[in-house]
Design a protein around this motif. Structure first.
Motif, PDB file in Angstrom:
ATOM      1  N   LEU A  35       0.824  -1.214   0.000  1.00 31.80           N
ATOM      2  CA  LEU A  35       0.000   0.000   0.000  1.00 31.80           C
ATOM      3  C   LEU A  35       0.860   1.267   0.000  1.00 31.80           C
ATOM      4  O   LEU A  35       0.499   2.277  -0.619  1.00 31.80           O
ATOM      5  CB  LEU A  35      -0.927  -0.001   1.217  1.00 31.80           C
ATOM      6  N   SER A  36       2.000   1.207   0.675  1.00 33.11           N
ATOM      7  CA  SER A  36       2.859   2.397   0.735  1.00 33.11           C
ATOM      8  C   SER A  36       3.521   2.707  -0.599  1.00 33.11           C
ATOM      9  O   SER A  36       3.992   3.825  -0.818  1.00 33.11           O
ATOM     10  CB  SER A  36       3.929   2.201   1.811  1.00 33.11           C
ATOM     11  N   ASP A  37       3.554   1.717  -1.518  1.00 36.50           N
ATOM     12  CA  ASP A  37       4.154   1.956  -2.836  1.00 36.50           C
ATOM     13  C   ASP A  37       3.185   2.630  -3.804  1.00 36.50           C
ATOM     14  O   ASP A  37       3.606   3.246  -4.794  1.00 36.50           O
ATOM     15  CB  ASP A  37       4.613   0.628  -3.457  1.00 36.50           C
ATOM     16  N   ILE A  38       1.885   2.508  -3.560  1.00 35.27           N
ATOM     17  CA  ILE A  38       0.874   2.904  -4.543  1.00 35.27           C
ATOM     18  C   ILE A  38       0.965   4.383  -4.932  1.00 35.27           C
ATOM     19  O   ILE A  38       0.829   4.731  -6.118  1.00 35.27           O
ATOM     20  CB  ILE A  38      -0.540   2.559  -4.028  1.00 35.27           C
ATOM     21  N   PRO A  39       1.187   5.314  -3.982  1.00 35.00           N
ATOM     22  CA  PRO A  39       1.210   6.742  -4.381  1.00 35.00           C
ATOM     23  C   PRO A  39       2.260   7.093  -5.425  1.00 35.00           C
ATOM     24  O   PRO A  39       2.173   8.150  -6.055  1.00 35.00           O
ATOM     25  CB  PRO A  39       1.477   7.459  -3.050  1.00 35.00           C
ATOM     26  N   TYR A  40       3.251   6.247  -5.618  1.00 35.35           N
ATOM     27  CA  TYR A  40       4.340   6.549  -6.552  1.00 35.35           C
ATOM     28  C   TYR A  40       4.207   5.781  -7.872  1.00 35.35           C
ATOM     29  O   TYR A  40       5.110   5.830  -8.694  1.00 35.35           O
ATOM     30  CB  TYR A  40       5.684   6.212  -5.888  1.00 35.35           C
ATOM     31  N   LYS A  41       3.099   5.062  -8.076  1.00 40.93           N
ATOM     32  CA  LYS A  41       2.917   4.235  -9.272  1.00 40.93           C
ATOM     33  C   LYS A  41       1.879   4.859 -10.200  1.00 40.93           C
ATOM     34  O   LYS A  41       0.971   5.573  -9.766  1.00 40.93           O
ATOM     35  CB  LYS A  41       2.468   2.806  -8.886  1.00 40.93           C
ATOM     36  N   ARG A  42       2.041   4.572 -11.494  1.00 44.28           N
ATOM     37  CA  ARG A  42       1.038   4.997 -12.483  1.00 44.28           C
ATOM     38  C   ARG A  42      -0.112   3.979 -12.453  1.00 44.28           C
ATOM     39  O   ARG A  42       0.083   2.819 -12.810  1.00 44.28           O
ATOM     40  CB  ARG A  42       1.658   5.064 -13.883  1.00 44.28           C
ATOM     41  N   VAL A  43      -1.269   4.450 -12.037  1.00 42.63           N
ATOM     42  CA  VAL A  43      -2.416   3.561 -11.822  1.00 42.63           C
ATOM     43  C   VAL A  43      -3.540   3.971 -12.766  1.00 42.63           C
ATOM     44  O   VAL A  43      -3.912   5.150 -12.844  1.00 42.63           O
ATOM     45  CB  VAL A  43      -2.902   3.613 -10.360  1.00 42.63           C
ATOM     46  N   GLY A  44      -4.082   3.000 -13.500  1.00 43.32           N
ATOM     47  CA  GLY A  44      -5.219   3.230 -14.379  1.00 43.32           C
ATOM     48  C   GLY A  44      -6.491   2.666 -13.791  1.00 43.32           C
ATOM     49  O   GLY A  44      -6.466   1.752 -12.960  1.00 43.32           O
ATOM     50  N   MET A  45      -7.641   3.179 -14.232  1.00 43.31           N
ATOM     51  CA  MET A  45      -8.937   2.689 -13.761  1.00 43.31           C
ATOM     52  C   MET A  45     -10.006   3.085 -14.777  1.00 43.31           C
ATOM     53  O   MET A  45      -9.778   3.980 -15.603  1.00 43.31           O
ATOM     54  CB  MET A  45      -9.266   3.265 -12.383  1.00 43.31           C
ATOM     55  N   VAL A  46     -11.150   2.410 -14.714  1.00 47.20           N
ATOM     56  CA  VAL A  46     -12.264   2.707 -15.605  1.00 47.20           C
ATOM     57  C   VAL A  46     -13.130   3.763 -14.934  1.00 47.20           C
ATOM     58  O   VAL A  46     -13.626   3.559 -13.811  1.00 47.20           O
ATOM     59  CB  VAL A  46     -13.085   1.448 -15.922  1.00 47.20           C
ATOM     60  N   ALA A  47     -13.302   4.878 -15.594  1.00 50.53           N
ATOM     61  CA  ALA A  47     -14.043   6.000 -15.022  1.00 50.53           C
ATOM     62  C   ALA A  47     -15.487   5.616 -14.723  1.00 50.53           C
ATOM     63  O   ALA A  47     -16.137   4.909 -15.505  1.00 50.53           O
ATOM     64  CB  ALA A  47     -14.005   7.190 -15.976  1.00 50.53           C
ATOM     65  N   GLY A  48     -15.986   6.069 -13.575  1.00 51.29           N
ATOM     66  CA  GLY A  48     -17.382   5.860 -13.208  1.00 51.29           C
ATOM     67  C   GLY A  48     -17.665   4.538 -12.542  1.00 51.29           C
ATOM     68  O   GLY A  48     -18.803   4.281 -12.159  1.00 51.29           O
ATOM     69  N   THR A  49     -16.653   3.672 -12.388  1.00 50.50           N
ATOM     70  CA  THR A  49     -16.874   2.376 -11.751  1.00 50.50           C
ATOM     71  C   THR A  49     -16.680   2.484 -10.254  1.00 50.50           C
ATOM     72  O   THR A  49     -16.065   3.431  -9.740  1.00 50.50           O
ATOM     73  CB  THR A  49     -15.917   1.313 -12.308  1.00 50.50           C
ATOM     74  N   THR A  50     -17.200   1.490  -9.533  1.00 52.44           N
ATOM     75  CA  THR A  50     -17.006   1.442  -8.088  1.00 52.44           C
ATOM     76  C   THR A  50     -15.529   1.298  -7.742  1.00 52.44           C
ATOM     77  O   THR A  50     -15.072   1.827  -6.728  1.00 52.44           O
ATOM     78  CB  THR A  50     -17.803   0.275  -7.491  1.00 52.44           C
ATOM     79  N   SER A  51     -14.768   0.584  -8.593  1.00 52.45           N
ATOM     80  CA  SER A  51     -13.335   0.429  -8.356  1.00 52.45           C
ATOM     81  C   SER A  51     -12.651   1.787  -8.329  1.00 52.45           C
ATOM     82  O   SER A  51     -11.791   2.055  -7.472  1.00 52.45           O
ATOM     83  CB  SER A  51     -12.714  -0.450  -9.446  1.00 52.45           C
ATOM     84  N   ALA A  52     -13.026   2.670  -9.261  1.00 54.15           N
ATOM     85  CA  ALA A  52     -12.430   4.004  -9.286  1.00 54.15           C
ATOM     86  C   ALA A  52     -12.802   4.781  -8.027  1.00 54.15           C
ATOM     87  O   ALA A  52     -11.961   5.484  -7.435  1.00 54.15           O
ATOM     88  CB  ALA A  52     -12.890   4.757 -10.531  1.00 54.15           C
ATOM     89  N   GLY A  53     -14.036   4.651  -7.581  1.00 56.52           N
ATOM     90  CA  GLY A  53     -14.459   5.347  -6.372  1.00 56.52           C
ATOM     91  C   GLY A  53     -13.702   4.875  -5.143  1.00 56.52           C
ATOM     92  O   GLY A  53     -13.306   5.674  -4.293  1.00 56.52           O
ATOM     93  N   ILE A  54     -13.489   3.559  -5.035  1.00 59.51           N
ATOM     94  CA  ILE A  54     -12.749   3.014  -3.899  1.00 59.51           C
ATOM     95  C   ILE A  54     -11.309   3.517  -3.920  1.00 59.51           C
ATOM     96  O   ILE A  54     -10.726   3.855  -2.878  1.00 59.51           O
ATOM     97  CB  ILE A  54     -12.792   1.473  -3.924  1.00 59.51           C
ATOM     98  N   PHE A  55     -10.697   3.596  -5.113  1.00 61.26           N
ATOM     99  CA  PHE A  55      -9.312   4.058  -5.196  1.00 61.26           C
ATOM    100  C   PHE A  55      -9.212   5.523  -4.754  1.00 61.26           C
ATOM    101  O   PHE A  55      -8.294   5.901  -4.018  1.00 61.26           O
ATOM    102  CB  PHE A  55      -8.789   3.890  -6.619  1.00 61.26           C
ATOM    103  N   HIS A  56     -10.147   6.337  -5.205  1.00 59.42           N
ATOM    104  CA  HIS A  56     -10.134   7.736  -4.781  1.00 59.42           C
ATOM    105  C   HIS A  56     -10.331   7.864  -3.270  1.00 59.42           C
ATOM    106  O   HIS A  56      -9.747   8.753  -2.629  1.00 59.42           O
ATOM    107  CB  HIS A  56     -11.231   8.514  -5.510  1.00 59.42           C
ATOM    108  N   GLU A  57     -11.111   6.970  -2.721  1.00 50.64           N
ATOM    109  CA  GLU A  57     -11.329   6.988  -1.274  1.00 50.64           C
ATOM    110  C   GLU A  57     -10.059   6.611  -0.516  1.00 50.64           C
ATOM    111  O   GLU A  57      -9.730   7.206   0.508  1.00 50.64           O
ATOM    112  CB  GLU A  57     -12.470   6.027  -0.929  1.00 50.64           C
ATOM    113  N   LEU A  58      -9.334   5.609  -1.027  1.00 55.61           N
ATOM    114  CA  LEU A  58      -8.132   5.138  -0.342  1.00 55.61           C
ATOM    115  C   LEU A  58      -6.936   6.056  -0.573  1.00 55.61           C
ATOM    116  O   LEU A  58      -6.088   6.226   0.312  1.00 55.61           O
ATOM    117  CB  LEU A  58      -7.795   3.715  -0.808  1.00 55.61           C
ATOM    118  N   PHE A  59      -6.856   6.640  -1.780  1.00 52.30           N
ATOM    119  CA  PHE A  59      -5.694   7.459  -2.127  1.00 52.30           C
ATOM    120  C   PHE A  59      -6.177   8.815  -2.686  1.00 52.30           C
ATOM    121  O   PHE A  59      -6.054   9.087  -3.883  1.00 52.30           O
ATOM    122  CB  PHE A  59      -4.813   6.741  -3.154  1.00 52.30           C
TER     123      PHE A  59
END
Length: 978
Positions: A421-445
Motif C-alpha cells: 500500500l505504501s508503494d501505490i502513491p508513486y505508481k502509475r495507476v489506471g482505472m475505468v471511469a465511473g466504476t465502483t473500483s475508481a471510487g474506492i481508489f479515490h477513497e483510499l488514495f
C-alpha cells in the motif's frame, strides 16, 4: 459411453489428416430415437418370456399398483392438492412403459413399511439400495442419491461437551441404513435411537430424548418449517442411494425388467426425471414463499411466456440492462453472438423457475453510464450488476443477497515487482471511469497524482499491456477477463485489497415486488455453482479453430501451415523470453546471470527440439508429396497402389508425431484423463507383444516375455494408455538394441487380494545403454539422453516424458537402471482394481461389403470433398444418397420428403446458415410421424466427450468421428438399416 483413438484414413481423391476420437455407445435392436426410451418394456434388451408372462398376469389381475412414498421433495402436494415431484414422473413413466396404472400415494414412514410388508403397497422408491443384501426386498440398482443431513436443536449444548459425560443419542428412522452409512465417520461415542416417523423424531428432539437426528435431504423441507432447528450437511458428505423396491414376489418381474433398463441406458432417463422433479419442487417452494401481491405480478409476467399469445411489444416482459465487457459477470461474446456470464446463467435459471421472460434492453456497445441511466429513466426494470453504496441505496433497490463476493485488486504484469500500500502513491495507476473500483481508489488514495481514467475496460487493459500504466485498479474478476476469456497470459493480481466487492441484482425504485420475487428465486438457486463454473472456465477459441477439418487434397498445405504456426509460437515464446530477460536486467541485476543461463538452456532445448521436429516432419511429408506425384504420373495400377501404401505409411508416422505433441500439450495443461474400464490383462499384454515381435524380427533381435500368474486376471484401468506406455518402452528398446541383441518383457503380480492387485512391469534390453549424466534428462519433454540420438536413431524426445506422466496419473513411477554398452532396464508398479472376467464372445465373420437395396439416406455436409468421399465409399452398398450443403437445406429437404422417405441422416456439425445441432432439433420438432424416429448420426471432427454429449442432447441418435472410418460407418449402417 467410451472413447477410442481412431486411425488416420488416407482416402483416394482427398482424405483429411486429423486426430479424433470415435464414439461407441449402447444400441438396442429397436433403435429408440431418444437415449434410454423404448416403446414397450418388451423391447428392453434381455427381457425373458417368463418375465413377460408374469407381468401380463399382474396386468390382468390388478388395475392399479400403489407406489408409496413419504412426504418429501421427491413427492409433495402442490397448492391444489395434486401430488407432484420425481416420484410422480417415475410413476407416469412406469405406467407408459408397462401399460398398467402406477399411482403415487404419500404415507408416513411407519405406515409405508407396514404397507410394503402386507403388500397393500406394491412399490416404493424410499428403500436404501444397501438393503438388497438382506433378502427382504426385491430391488433395482440405485435410482436416486440423497445427501445425509444432520438435525439438532438450536441453543442446545454442544455435542462435544455432552459427550464428556455420556454417549450421545442419535435418532435414526426405522428400516433405514442411515446408521450404517454414517457410523464409520462419527467421531464421538453414541447410542442409536430408532424413531418411527418424523413427527416422533421432532418430539424426541424437543424432549431431549435424542441429541440429534440423521435424515435424508429430501425431507429437509418438513423440518425447515420449524425455526428452532439447525439443519446442516453431515461431513464428510455421505449419500443414501435408494432403489425401486417391492416385497411382493408377484412383482419381482417388474423389478427385473427395470433393472435391465437401468443396465442398458436407463440411468440417463432417471437422472433426467430427477432433475425435472427437483425443478417442480423449486417452483412449488417459490410459490409458497410469495405474497398475494407478488403472486399477482408473477401471474401477469408469466402470461408473457404463453405461446398462444402473439409476439408484440405489448407483451409484459422484464427489461434488463447489461454490461457487455464485465467478464465473468456479464459480457457479449462476439464469437458466439450471444450474451454470456454468471448473471446470464442465473437469469436463465430464474426464468425457468418463475416463468418470467427477460429482455436485454441495451446493445453491446452501451456504456456503463447509459446502462445505469436506463434504471433512472425506467427503460430497464433491473440491471445485472449493482454495488451497494450510500448513494445507490437511496436511488435503487437491491436483491436480498449478493450472487458473488469478489475483492478489489491492483492488476499488473507477472514480471512487475510486488507492491504494498505504501508503494501505490508513486505508481502509475489506471482505472475505468465511473466504476465502483475508481471510487474506492479515490477513497483510499485521495491525493494520488498519477491516476489515469479510461472509458472502458478494454482500453484500460490495452494500456496495461503497452506499459502506459504500471497497475490497473479493478477486481479479481478483471484478471479472469484477461487470462480466461481474452486468453492473454502474463498478468497477476499484484495486490488484493481487503475490501469485498459484493455484486447484486439491482432494480429501479418502482420495482419493489419484482425485486422481492427475484430475491426469493435467487435464494433457491445454487449461485455458488454458477459462479464457480465461470471463475474456473477457460476459453479456447484458437484451439477449436485448429481442430477444424481440412480436405486431403490440400492436406499438405494445411499441414505446412500448422507447422509454421507451431514454429511461430516457438519463436514468439523465445522472443518473449528475451524481452522478459531484458526487463529483469533493469529490475534485478543480481539475478541476471542465473536467469540468463536458464534462458540459454531453455533456448538450446527448444532449438534442438525444433531441429528434430523439422527433420521428423519433413521426412514423412517428403514421402507424402513425392509419392502423390508418382501416383499421379503412374499408368500401372500396381505402381499407384504401392504409392498409396507408402502415403498411408508416411501419414501414420506423421500422425504419431502429432499425437505425441498433442498428448504432451494435454498433459501439461492438466486436461489429460485416464479412464477406468475393465479389460483382460493377459490379452492386452499379448497385443503389445505381437506388435513388438514383428519389429524385433525385422532387426534380428531375440524377444522374450513372461506373463506367468496373470492369465486369469481382469482389471480396471486404461487399457489404451497402458499399452501406449509399454509399446513406447519396448519400441525404444528395439530402437537402441543392435542385431542379435535381446529384449525381455515381463509382467508379474506381486500382491493380490479379492479386490486389488499390485502389478510389476519390466522391460530390459542389451542395447547401447546410458550414462548417469544422460539419465538426468531422460523424462524431460523435448529432450533426449544424447543430442546425437536424434541423428542416429530419430525421434522427438517426447515418448518417455509422456509415458512417465501417464504412469504417474495411474499411481506409479517409471524407474530406470542402465550401464553404457550393456543395456537398460525400465520398470514400474501399478495398483489396479480386479474386475470380473468377461464372457467370451464368438468371433464375427467378415461377410464382405454389405448392400442395402432400397435404402435412402440424407447427407448434410458443407464441404464438397467430404460429400464426394462418402458417396465413393458407399458406392457398392446400393444406398441412394441425397445431399444438403448446410443444416437449413437438410431441414427443408427432409420436411418436403414423404414420411419414412429417408432411412437415416448423416449430419455434420459445423455448417453455415444452420449448424448440425440446431438442424437436428428442428427435424425432431417437425409434426410428422418419422421426425422423432429417423436416426440422425453426427459425422464431425468434434469428437471429445463434451461434443458427443452435446450431439445426444440435440436429439441425435449416435456419433461418428472424422476422418471417416469405413468400418465404423458400415457398423452404423448395419445396426440402423438392418
Amino acid at each position: 459411453m467410451g472413447l477410442k483413438r481412431q486411425k488416420v484414413f488416407a482416402g483416394i481423391a482427398g482424405a483429411v489428416l486429423l486426430i479424433v476420437f470415435a464414439s461407441c455407445g449402447n444400441r438396442v435392436k429397436s433403435g429408440p430415437s431418444v437415449l434410454g426410451e423404448y416403446d414397450s418394456y418388451k423391447d428392453i434388451p434381455g427381457v425373458t418370456r417368463e418375465e413377460i408372462s408374469a407381468i401380463e398376469s399382474v396386468r390382468r389381475s390388478t388395475a392399479i399398483l400403489v407406489y408409496g412414498m413419504t412426504l418429501s421433495t421427491e413427492c409433495f402436494r402442490d397448492e391444489d392438492g395434486n401430488t407432484q415431484g420425481f416420484s410422480v414422473l417415475v410413476c407416469n413413466w412406469l405406467t407408459e412403459l408397462f401399460g398398467t396404472k402406477f399411482r403415487p400415494v404419500i404415507y408416513g414412514w411407519d405406515a409405508l413399511l407396514r404397507g410394503l410388508e402386507n403388500n397393500s403397497i406394491a412399490f416404493t422408491g424410499e428403500i436404501s439400495y444397501s438393503l438388497g443384501n438382506t433378502g427382504e426386498y426385491f430391488m433395482t440398482d440405485s435410482i436416486a442419491e440423497r445427501r445425509i443431513k444432520f438435525v439438532s436443536m438450536e441453543g442446545s449444548d454442544r455435542l462435544a461437551f455432552l459427550a464428556r459425560s455420556r454417549p450421545l443419542k442419535y435418532g435414526f428412522l426405522k428400516g433405514t441404513t442411515t446408521e450404517a452409512l454414517v457410523s464409520p465417520y462419527v467421531k464421538l461415542p453414541f447410542e442409536p435411537v430408532p424413531v418411527a416417523n418424523y413427527n416422533e423424531a421432532y418430539q424426541k428432539l424437543i424432549l431431549k430424548e435424542i441429541d440429534a437426528l440423521f435424515m435424508d435431504e429430501t425431507v429437509e423441507g418438513i423440518f425447515a418449517l420449524y425455526d428452532n432447528l439447525i439443519i446442516e450437511d453431515f461431513l464428510p458428505l455421505s449419500y443414501n442411494q435408494v432403489a425401486l423396491a417391492t416385497r411382493d414376489p408377484r412383482l419381482q418381474a417388474f423389478i427385473s425388467v427395470v433393472q435391465k433398463y437401468l443396465q442398458s441406458t436407463g440411468s440417463y432417463r432417471f437422472a433426467q426425471m430427477y432433475d425435472e422433479g427437483a425443478q417442480e419442487y423449486l417452483r412449488y417452494n417459490l410459490l409458497s414463499r410469495l405474497t398475494h401481491d407478488e403472486r399477482t405480478l408473477l401471474d401477469r409476467l408469466q402470461e408473457a411466456t404463453d405461446a398462444s399469445r402473439p409476439t408484440d411489444a405489448s407483451r409484459p416482459t422484464v427489461a434488463v440492462s447489461i454490461e457487455a465487457d464485465n467478464y465473468p459477470v456479464s459480457f457479449y461474446n462476439p464469437k458466439e453472438n450471444e450474451w454470456q456470464g454468471i448473471t446470464v446463467d442465473l437469469l436463465r435459471e430464474i426464468s425457468a423457475l418463475t416463468g418470467i421472460q427477460f429482455n436485454y434492453a441495451n446493445s453491446p456497445d452501451s456504456k456503463l453510464a447509459d446502462i445505469i441511466a436506463m434504471l433512472h429513466q425506467g427503460q430497464a426494470s433491473m440491471t445485472m450488476e449493482l454495488v451497494r453504496s450510500p448513494s445507490n441505496d437511496q436511488e435503487f433497490l437491491f436483491a436480498d443477497t449478493p450472487y458473488q463476493i469478489d475483492y478489489y485488486a491492483l492488476i499488473s504484469k507477472n514480471t512487475y515487482q510486488d507492491v504494498t500500500l505504501s508503494d501505490i502513491p508513486y505508481k502509475r495507476v489506471g482505472m475505468v471511469a465511473g466504476t465502483t473500483s475508481a471510487g474506492i481508489f479515490h477513497e483510499l488514495f485521495p491525493r494520488h497524482t498519477h491516476m489515469i481514467d479510461y472509458a472502458d475496460r478494454e482500453t484500460a487493459i490495452n494500456a496495461l499491456a503497452r506499459g502506459d500504466i504500471e497497475l490497473l485498479m479493478a477486481t479479481r474478476n478483471l484478471l479472469l477477463n484477461i487470462t480466461n476469456y481474452l486468453e492473454r497470459t502474463g498478468y497477476k493480481a499484484n495486490l488484493v485489497l481487503r475490501r469485498p466487492y459484493e455484486a447484486y441484482f439491482g432494480f429501479g425504485p418502482e420495482e419493489k415486488l419484482l425485486c422481492s420475487i427475484i430475491s426469493k428465486a435467487q435464494s433457491l438457486i445454487d449461485t455458488e455453482r454458477v459462479v464457480d463454473d465461470w471463475t474456473r472456465r477457460v476459453f479456447d477459441y484458437s484451439g477449436a479453430m485448429a481442430r477444424s477439418q481440412k480436405p486431403y487434397l490440400i492436406g499438405a498445405s494445411a499441414l505446412l501451415a500448422i507447422i509454421l504456426v507451431l514454429l511461430t509460437i516457438m519463436l514468439l515464446r523465445k522472443r518473449q523470453m528475451a524481452a522478459n530477460l531484458e526487463r529483469t536486467v533493469e529490475q534485478r541485476t543480481h539475478e541476471l546471470e542465473v536467469q540468463t543461463q536458464a534462458a540459454q538452456v531453455a533456448s538450446r532445448a527448444k532449438g534442438e527440439f525444433l531441429s528434430r521436429m523439422s527433420h521428423e516432419i519433413r521426412t514423412p511429408l517428403n514421402a507424402i508429396i513425392g509419392m502423390t506425384e508418382i501416383a499421379r504420373r503412374a499408368q500401372d495400377i500396381g505402381k499407384k497402389d504401392r504409392s498409396l501404401g507408402e502415403i498411408a505409411s508416411a501419414s501414420d508416422h506423421l500422425l504419431g508425431i502429432l499425437n505425441d505433441v498433442l498428448d504432451m500439450s494435454k498433459i501439461e495443461s492438466g486436461k489429460f484423463e485416464i479412464v477406468h474400464n475393465p479389460f483382460v490383462l493377459a490379452e492386452a499384454m499379448k497385443e503389445v507383444s505381437k506388435i513388438i515381435v514383428l519389429r524385433c524380427q525385422e532387426k534380428g533381435i531375440n524377444f522374450g516375455n513372461d506373463f506367468a500368474g496373470i492369465t486369469d486376471i481382469c482389471v480396471m484401468g486404461d487399457k489404451l494408455r497402458l499399452k501406449q506406455i509399454l509399446i513406447n518402452l519396448l519400441g525404444n528398446a528395439v530402437k537402441f538394441t543392435p542385431n542379435l541383441g535381446t529384449i525381455i518383457f515381463k509382467v508379474q503380480g506381486l500382491d493380490r487380494d479379492e479386490k486389488r492387485i499390485k502389478l510389476y512391469f519390466h522391460v530390459s534390453d542389451s542395447g547401447i545403454g546410458m550414462s548417469p549424466e544422460q539419465m538426468k534428462n531422460l523424462f524431460t519433454a523435448f529432450e533426449q539422453a544424447d543430442s546425437s540420438i536424434s541423428v542416429r536413431f530419430g525421434g522427438t524426445g517426447l515418448g518417455l516424458a509422456i509415458s512417465q506422466n501417464l504412469v504417474k496419473q495411474m499411481g506409479g513411477l517409471i524407474t530406470v537402471k542402465s550401464v553404457p554398452g550393456e543395456g537398460s532396464a525400465f520398470s514400474f508398479t501399478l495398483d489396479m482394481d480386479i474386475a470380473e472376467m468377461p464372457q467370451e464372445e464368438a468371433p464375427q465373420k467378415d461377410t464382405g461389403v454389405r448392400v442395402f437395396p432400397g435404402k435412402r439416406i440424407l447427407l448434410a455436409e458443407d464441404i464438397e470433398i467430404n460429400r464426394m468421399i462418402l458417396q465413393e465409399l458407399l458406392a457398392d452398398t446400393r444406398i441412394k444418397i441425397d445431399e444438403a450443403v448446410d443444416g437449413a437445406e437438410a431441414v427443408r429437404i427432409f420436411a418436403a420428403s414423404p414420411v419414412n422417405y429417408y432411412d437415416l441422416i448423416f449430419m455434420d456439425i459445423q455448417m453455415p446458415n444452420l449448424n448440425g445441432h440446431d438442424a437436428s432439433r428442428q427435424i425432431r420438432a417437425l409434426d410428422r410421424g418419422d421426425a422423432k424416429t429417423v436416426p440422425i448420426i453426427a459425422m464431425t471432427a468434434n469428437a471429445y466427450r463434451e461434443d458427443i454429449d452435446r450431439a445426444l442432447a440435440a436429439g441425435m441418435s449416435g456419433h461418428l468421428a472424422k476422418p471417416i472410418d469405413i468400418d465404423e460407418v458400415m457398423k452404423v449402417l448395419s445396426q440402423r438399416l438392418g
